[in-house]
Design an enzyme around this catalytic site. Structure first.
Site, PDB file in Angstrom:
ATOM      1  N   ASP A  56     -31.285  69.224   8.702  1.00 26.08           N
ATOM      2  CA  ASP A  56     -30.833  68.352   9.784  1.00 26.08           C
ATOM      3  C   ASP A  56     -29.322  68.171   9.769  1.00 26.08           C
ATOM      4  O   ASP A  56     -28.714  67.993   8.708  1.00 26.08           O
ATOM      5  CB  ASP A  56     -31.473  66.965   9.646  1.00 26.08           C
ATOM      6  N   ASP A  86     -33.106  64.459   7.750  1.00 26.75           N
ATOM      7  CA  ASP A  86     -32.308  63.284   7.427  1.00 26.75           C
ATOM      8  C   ASP A  86     -33.200  62.065   7.223  1.00 26.75           C
ATOM      9  O   ASP A  86     -32.730  60.993   6.851  1.00 26.75           O
ATOM     10  CB  ASP A  86     -31.232  63.023   8.476  1.00 26.75           C
ATOM     11  N   SER A  87     -34.501  62.261   7.406  1.00 23.94           N
ATOM     12  CA  SER A  87     -35.485  61.239   7.026  1.00 23.94           C
ATOM     13  C   SER A  87     -35.393  60.933   5.542  1.00 23.94           C
ATOM     14  O   SER A  87     -35.921  59.908   5.080  1.00 23.94           O
ATOM     15  CB  SER A  87     -36.902  61.711   7.374  1.00 23.94           C
ATOM     16  N   LYS A 135     -30.851  71.825  12.400  1.00 19.62           N
ATOM     17  CA  LYS A 135     -31.592  71.156  13.474  1.00 19.62           C
ATOM     18  C   LYS A 135     -30.726  70.062  14.083  1.00 19.62           C
ATOM     19  O   LYS A 135     -30.122  69.266  13.363  1.00 19.62           O
ATOM     20  CB  LYS A 135     -32.906  70.567  12.962  1.00 19.62           C
ATOM     21  N   GLU A 164     -41.267  65.362  19.167  1.00 18.19           N
ATOM     22  CA  GLU A 164     -41.813  64.241  18.408  1.00 18.19           C
ATOM     23  C   GLU A 164     -42.340  63.123  19.293  1.00 18.19           C
ATOM     24  O   GLU A 164     -41.671  62.677  20.219  1.00 18.19           O
ATOM     25  CB  GLU A 164     -40.748  63.679  17.463  1.00 18.19           C
ATOM     26  N   GLU A 211     -30.642  66.964  17.172  1.00 21.78           N
ATOM     27  CA  GLU A 211     -31.419  66.123  18.073  1.00 21.78           C
ATOM     28  C   GLU A 211     -30.734  66.047  19.432  1.00 21.78           C
ATOM     29  O   GLU A 211     -29.521  65.861  19.512  1.00 21.78           O
ATOM     30  CB  GLU A 211     -31.583  64.717  17.499  1.00 21.78           C
TER      31      GLU A 211
END
Length: 279
Positions: free
Chosen positions: A82, A43-44, A112, A181, A114
């Protein structure tokens, strides 16, 4: 194509996993040719491609669109997508609907999420349903507002212990890999030692089971300010800018197109009516 089983075996064999983001077909195609083990449609893309100042505005529709493009460009590479901000924090039915779109409609091989202990129950339900899941702990970009900005996580003993607990919870829930990260290298090494699934680091030191970086950062494409953990292997922005500027100059000076770039006709009727030469 590699599978979740392949990545676990790579950890056991001590073979580092090379993961890279990609957001479109041409980038994915180059990543596949380069031998990348796993592609992350992160999602970056919100900041890197779409021009947002964070990942928060990115939607499921955005992720579907870009995942489709990446799969077309790299059909033989394992692709992780993401889950966007707040798409897995309400009902499981809603979460499953988003996951279904990313896997069935977009073609992702895994998703993915978070978070750690707070999302372990969701991860467990997804993996029980047959969904391959990658976890993400440490600096989690979707939570930078709560974390107080982009800063190193796990420096204090209490923080490090919580991240270890997060990783253990994700492993127990069935995640087949975990991205870690922006943590001290000592913590990255500890996690790789204590956790049985691959620990893929981004700013987590050299002793993790693999590394992931953003495509644009690696090639120096509009990445003037990068994090400490980034190594730029080339710088394509100046080359691209120079090429574009040369194109503009040639157009303004009528130096382009040259004869080699044009088509012609030898039809005498056409030439008689409209003029021109036969060259």
């Amino acid at each position: 194509m590699k599978t979740t089983k392949t990545f676990k075996q790579m950890k056991r064999d001590g073979e580092p996993i090379a993961m890279l983001t990609a957001y479109d077909a041409p980038s994915a195609r180059l990543a596949e040719r380069a031998g990348v083990d796993m592609i992350l449609v992160g999602d970056s893309l919100g900041m890197v491609v779409l021009g947002y100042d964070s990942t928060v505005p990115v939607s499921v529709d955005d992720m579907v669109l870009h995942t489709k493009a990446v799969k077309r460009g790299a059909p033989n590479t394992f692709v992780v997508t993401d889950m966007p901000f707040l798409t897995y924090h309400s009902s499981f039915s809603e979460t499953a609907g988003h996951v279904r779109r990313l896997l069935q409609e977009a073609g992702a091989d895994a998703v993915k999420l978070e978070g750690g202990t707070d999302i372990a129950s969701t991860v467990q339900r997804l993996t029980a349903a047959g969904v391959p899941v990658v976890g993400h702990i440490g600096l989690t970009p979707q939570s930078v507002g709560v974390l107080g900005g982009y800063r190193v996580q796990g420096k204090a003993q209490e923080e490090g212990e919580q991240l270890l607990a997060d990783a253990q919870a994700l492993e127990q829930a069935g995640a087949f890999a975990i991205v870690v990260e922006c943590v001290p290298k000592q913590l990255g090494a500890l996690l790789a030692k204590e956790i049985n699934v691959p620990i893929i680091g981004i700013g987590a030191g050299a002793e993790t089971d693999g590394q992931v970086l953003v495509y644009h950062d690696v090639i120096g494409y509009e990445s003037e300010r990068v994090a400490k953990f980034v190594k730029q292997y080339t710088a394509v922005s100046p080359i691209i800018e120079e090429g574009l500027a040369s194109y503009v100059t040639d157009v303004k000076q009528r130096a382009f197109p040259e004869e080699a770039h044009t088509y012609t006709t030898n039809d005498t009727g056409w030439l008689a009516v409209y003029g021109g030469d036969k060259k």
